[in-house]
Design a protein around this motif. Structure first.
Motif, PDB file in Angstrom:
ATOM      1  N   ASP A  91       0.832  -1.215   0.000  1.00 54.33           N
ATOM      2  CA  ASP A  91       0.000   0.000   0.000  1.00 54.33           C
ATOM      3  C   ASP A  91       0.865   1.264   0.000  1.00 54.33           C
ATOM      4  O   ASP A  91       0.519   2.262  -0.644  1.00 54.33           O
ATOM      5  CB  ASP A  91      -0.926   0.004   1.210  1.00 54.33           C
ATOM      6  N   ALA A 138       2.113   1.669  -3.536  1.00 53.05           N
ATOM      7  CA  ALA A 138       1.043   1.897  -4.515  1.00 53.05           C
ATOM      8  C   ALA A 138       0.377   3.260  -4.347  1.00 53.05           C
ATOM      9  O   ALA A 138      -0.154   3.816  -5.317  1.00 53.05           O
ATOM     10  CB  ALA A 138      -0.002   0.796  -4.412  1.00 53.05           C
ATOM     11  N   THR A 181      -1.684   5.414  -7.241  1.00 51.36           N
ATOM     12  CA  THR A 181      -3.147   5.518  -7.289  1.00 51.36           C
ATOM     13  C   THR A 181      -3.597   6.971  -7.132  1.00 51.36           C
ATOM     14  O   THR A 181      -4.576   7.395  -7.747  1.00 51.36           O
ATOM     15  CB  THR A 181      -3.789   4.641  -6.206  1.00 51.36           C
ATOM     16  N   ARG A 214      -5.467  -0.189 -10.343  1.00 50.16           N
ATOM     17  CA  ARG A 214      -4.890  -1.113  -9.367  1.00 50.16           C
ATOM     18  C   ARG A 214      -3.938  -2.108 -10.025  1.00 50.16           C
ATOM     19  O   ARG A 214      -2.876  -2.416  -9.485  1.00 50.16           O
ATOM     20  CB  ARG A 214      -6.023  -1.853  -8.641  1.00 50.16           C
ATOM     21  N   ARG A 258      -0.005  -2.389  -9.135  1.00 50.34           N
ATOM     22  CA  ARG A 258       0.599  -3.632  -8.635  1.00 50.34           C
ATOM     23  C   ARG A 258       1.814  -4.031  -9.472  1.00 50.34           C
ATOM     24  O   ARG A 258       2.835  -4.473  -8.947  1.00 50.34           O
ATOM     25  CB  ARG A 258      -0.433  -4.764  -8.631  1.00 50.34           C
TER      26      ARG A 258
END
Length: 277
Positions: free
Chosen positions: A110, A113, A117, A123, A127
């Motif tokens: 997280d 990412a 995002t 997503r 990833r």
């Protein structure tokens, strides 16, 4: 301190003051420095010398009294909040304390990412980029579900470096990125930064108090003392045979594992002092 005819980053006569107008402290006194594309420039000095203030000014974290900061031909000295957010894809930072800069409540996946995002990546794309960055910093893909507290200091710094790289920046301000690590771990992180620079072409402004550290990674070095740059030059020359007395003092203070080399360095320093007397 000229890097190239068209530097990626150009800081011109920068002045930064702390405190109110009356009794304020001048942290930077008309500092100028340049970083070329794909170059690592070291900024060295003791605590309070102004080196971290310069990094913060470039990142837009402290106000500038006068002077200019130009990135890729664009004046960003007083860039708006929106402009600074847009610059996040081009300018990133790696801080001294990796644990303090990583959200302990978020998993590694997280943490890496989130910048993607927030920039609008889907997503699946996020990833894929996270997996690529973990591979680049030599961490297994399985760490995505783990938390920062589960890692060593060196591993956490690898995570912080991966986060800085996820948006493929052109410049990373490295603010004492290895000073909290032991000497062996320092060496592995520096090797990693060198490899990443070769692979990606990213530029570094490498802030440190240790001339021995910058010798291994920096093409050119600027030495700061009391808010001013007192010596600049080729990294090898400045870190092995500095000319300014303050730079010589920094060299003597940098740790070295070999007692014989330490004695040689001290003898050379004493000779320089005798010549100057």
């Amino acid at each position: 301190m000229t890097a190239s005819p068209n530097p990626l980053l150009s800081v011109e006569d920068l002045v930064v003051d702390y405190g109110q107008r009356r009794g304020s402290f001048r942290a930077l006194k008309e500092v100028s420095i340049e970083v070329g594309a794909g170059e690592c420039v070291g900024l060295v000095g003791e605590s309070g010398s102004g080196k971290s203030t310069l990094g913060k000014a470039i990142l837009g974290l402290v106000p500038v009294a006068s002077g200019r900061i130009v990135f890729d031909g664009q004046d960003i000295t007083r860039a708006s909040g929106a402009a600074r957010r847009a610059l996040a894809s081009s300018i990133q930072v790696v801080f001294q304390d990796p644990y303090g800069s990583l959200n302990p409540a978020m998993t590694v996946g997280d943490i890496l990412a989130e910048p993607l995002t927030m920039a609008g990546a889907g997503r699946r794309a996020a990833r894929a980029t996270v997996a690529e960055m973990l591979d680049r910093v030599k961490l297994p893909s399985g760490v995505v579900d783990r938390y920062p507290k589960e890692f060593s200091g060196g591993q956490r710094q690898r995570i912080a470096i991966a986060r800085a790289l996820v948006r493929k920046p052109r410049l990373i301000v490295c603010d004492e990125p290895v000073s909290a690590l032991d000497l062996t771990t320092q060496a592995t992180i520096i090797d990693l930064l060198l490899e990443l620079q070769r692979d990606t072409g990213v530029s570094y402004l490498f802030v440190s108090h240790d001339l021995g550290v910058v010798r291994r990674i920096c093409h050119r070095v600027a030495v700061m003392y009391r808010g001013e740059i007192v010596e600049t030059g080729d990294g090898e020359q400045v870190t092995r045979a500095p000319q300014h007395p303050y730079s010589q003092r920094l060299l003597m203070a940098s740790p070295i594992a070999d007692p014989a080399r330490q004695a040689e360095r001290r003898a050379a320093w004493l000779k320089l002092r005798e010549r100057a007397a």
